[in-house]
Design a protein around this motif. Structure first.
Motif, PDB file in Angstrom:
ATOM      1  N   GLY A 131     111.458  35.174 136.263  1.00  0.00           N
ATOM      2  CA  GLY A 131     110.430  34.330 135.789  1.00  0.00           C
ATOM      3  C   GLY A 131     109.479  35.091 134.763  1.00  0.00           C
ATOM      4  N   ARG A 132     108.636  35.679 135.594  1.00  0.00           N
ATOM      5  CA  ARG A 132     107.534  36.261 134.563  1.00  0.00           C
ATOM      6  C   ARG A 132     108.105  37.546 133.939  1.00  0.00           C
ATOM      7  N   GLU A 133     109.359  38.070 134.442  1.00  0.00           N
ATOM      8  CA  GLU A 133     109.851  39.061 133.441  1.00  0.00           C
ATOM      9  C   GLU A 133     111.510  38.872 133.821  1.00  0.00           C
ATOM     10  N   GLY A 134     112.184  39.577 132.762  1.00  0.00           N
ATOM     11  CA  GLY A 134     113.903  39.665 132.894  1.00  0.00           C
ATOM     12  C   GLY A 134     114.088  41.074 132.989  1.00  0.00           C
ATOM     13  N   ARG A 135     114.933  41.231 133.958  1.00  0.00           N
ATOM     14  CA  ARG A 135     115.288  42.578 134.244  1.00  0.00           C
ATOM     15  C   ARG A 135     116.987  42.689 133.953  1.00  0.00           C
ATOM     16  N   GLY A 136     117.290  43.730 133.431  1.00  0.00           N
ATOM     17  CA  GLY A 136     118.651  44.276 133.072  1.00  0.00           C
ATOM     18  C   GLY A 136     119.052  45.553 133.517  1.00  0.00           C
TER      19      GLY A 136
END
Length: 206
Positions: free
Chosen positions: A159-164
């Motif tokens: 939500g507040r950040e995207g993680r890859g």
């Protein structure tokens, strides 16, 4: 009294292996130089060609929205507004960053390289999508290879950040058996504000 075998000269063997590794990697064709080694030299080379350290790098972000991430104008505007991790409603767009790593031997020889790019798209201050692409690797030192089924990639939208995250599994095999099987990860966490990020070697997306 029974004769006892002399203790192995471990330090001498290490120095010999390191010298062989340097010699092989200084050749115009390291693979040919490696194949020309005798079995004992290959074993010594292998012990000196294990990954003992990793160097990581991260690129400047890129963006399709007005006010690219990393742009001082946008960063100052957000900082002056005191928004911190709170994202202004007017921000939207997609941005990406790339991180990469190099596995190095005890004498500083680069053995393998690898990297990945993570991108996020943002709408109304929330991450709407996350993707991992441009996942790559390069085998530099003889004896190293990539295991079948790798690399893998995963994403998580917080939500507040995207993680890859991308993960590789390398194998060092110089004498008919594996000497080392590291499974490194590279991860990027991109904030919905368009410029905050975190680069790490963690495999944990939670």
């Amino acid at each position: 009294m029974p004769a006892h075998a002399a203790p192995a000269d471990t330090k001498g063997s290490e120095k010999t292996g390191q010298a062989i590794a340097r010699r092989v990697m200084s050749c115009a064709n390291p693979n040919a130089a490696f194949q020309a080694l005798d079995p004992a030299e290959k074993e010594a080379y292998g012990e000196a060609s294990k990954i003992v350290s990793t160097e990581t790098k991260v690129s400047a972000p890129r963006n399709t929205a007005t006010g690219a991430p990393g742009d001082t104008t946008m960063a100052k505007a957000l900082n002056n507004a005191g928004v911190g991790s709170t994202v202004p409603q007017w921000y939207s767009g997609c941005w990406a960053m790339q991180n990469s790593a190099a596995g190095k031997s005890i004498v500083g020889i680069t053995l393998v390289k690898y990297g990945q790019t993570t991108s996020v798209c943002v709408g109304s201050g929330r991450v709407t999508s996350v993707s991992v692409y441009n996942v790559w690797h390069e085998i530099i030192a003889p004896g190293w290879d990539l295991a079948n089924g790798f690399p893998t990639k995963n994403t998580f939208n917080a939500g507040r950040e995207g993680r890859g995250r991308a993960q590789w599994k390398f194998q060092l095999n110089v004498a008919g058996y594996p000497l080392q099987n590291p499974s490194p990860c590279l991860q990027l966490r991109l904030n919905a504000n368009g410029y905050n990020y975190k680069s790490s070697t963690s495999c944990n997306l939670s």
